[in-house]
Write a protein that holds these residues in place. Structure first.
Motif, PDB file in Angstrom:
ATOM      1  N   LEU A  16      38.269  45.683  39.165  1.00 21.59           N
ATOM      2  CA  LEU A  16      39.100  44.650  38.446  1.00 21.59           C
ATOM      3  C   LEU A  16      38.615  43.184  39.001  1.00 21.59           C
ATOM      4  N   SER A  73      36.632  40.360  43.400  1.00 23.02           N
ATOM      5  CA  SER A  73      36.729  41.909  42.653  1.00 23.02           C
ATOM      6  C   SER A  73      37.258  42.929  43.471  1.00 23.02           C
ATOM      7  N   ILE A  84      42.291  48.088  33.299  1.00 23.89           N
ATOM      8  CA  ILE A  84      42.097  46.559  33.774  1.00 23.89           C
ATOM      9  C   ILE A  84      42.618  45.739  33.111  1.00 23.89           C
ATOM     10  N   LYS A  91      45.779  43.559  35.191  1.00 25.88           N
ATOM     11  CA  LYS A  91      45.862  42.133  35.105  1.00 25.88           C
ATOM     12  C   LYS A  91      47.071  41.703  34.490  1.00 25.88           C
TER      13      LYS A  91
END
Length: 178
Positions: A111, A145, A160, A164
């Motif tokens: 991520l 990350s 992902i 987010k």
């Protein structure tokens, strides 16, 4: 001294705040002690009050600076979303585990982080760990990350994007005001 230069210093409490640096935490710890012990006798009330005062007082030098909450209503919406997601994830994971193992598609996701504050990254990683079937495994050395293990994922990019949108964006809005 140049007025544009800011020096990061730890706020030093004086007066009553020197002896009670985190009053809300102290009250919370006292109440939690009484709930865990399940007894409101005088000894446990006093011991809980002492622990609620002593632990935050002795550990205060190790605490990072507090991060202000910029949008309290977003906090309520975020916590509600996390609570519902935990309930749904428990149910879905239960069905996946009971079913055949071929229905599980574990994966590691990387991520990319938009949040920069250490506290916000910690809250994000902790939130990810709360949902059954997901674990924050590693934060990169450059703090850009987060490695996440997911027990069941069909589309990595969509997972992902979902993390987010559902978790990182509200946390950024709450703590980093972006």
């Amino acid at each position: 001294m140049n007025p544009k230069v800011r020096v990061a210093t730890k706020k030093v409490h004086t007066g009553w705040r020197k002896w009670l640096p985190h009053p809300a935490l102290s009250v919370f710890m006292w109440g939690l002690w009484l709930l865990l012990i399940n007894d409101v006798s005088a000894g446990h009330v006093v011991l809980g009050a002492f622990l609620g005062w002593f632990i935050p007082w002795i550990s205060y030098p190790f605490w990072p600076e507090s991060t202000p909450v910029r949008k309290p209503l977003v906090v309520v919406r975020f916590l509600s979303r996390v609570f519902v997601d935990i309930l749904v994830a428990n149910y879905v994971l239960m069905l996946r585990i009971i079913g055949p193992t071929r229905n599980l598609h574990p994966a590691f996701l990387t991520l990319p982080l938009d949040v920069q504050n250490d506290f916000t990254i910690t809250i994000l990683a902790s939130t990810i760990c709360l949902a059954p079937g997901t674990v924050s495994a590693n934060l990169s050395n450059d703090r850009k990350s987060l490695l996440i293990h997911v027990l069941n994922v069909s589309d990595v990019e969509m997972a992902i994007t979902d993390i987010k949108r559902r978790y990182e964006a509200p946390l950024k809005e709450i703590f980093e005001c972006s």
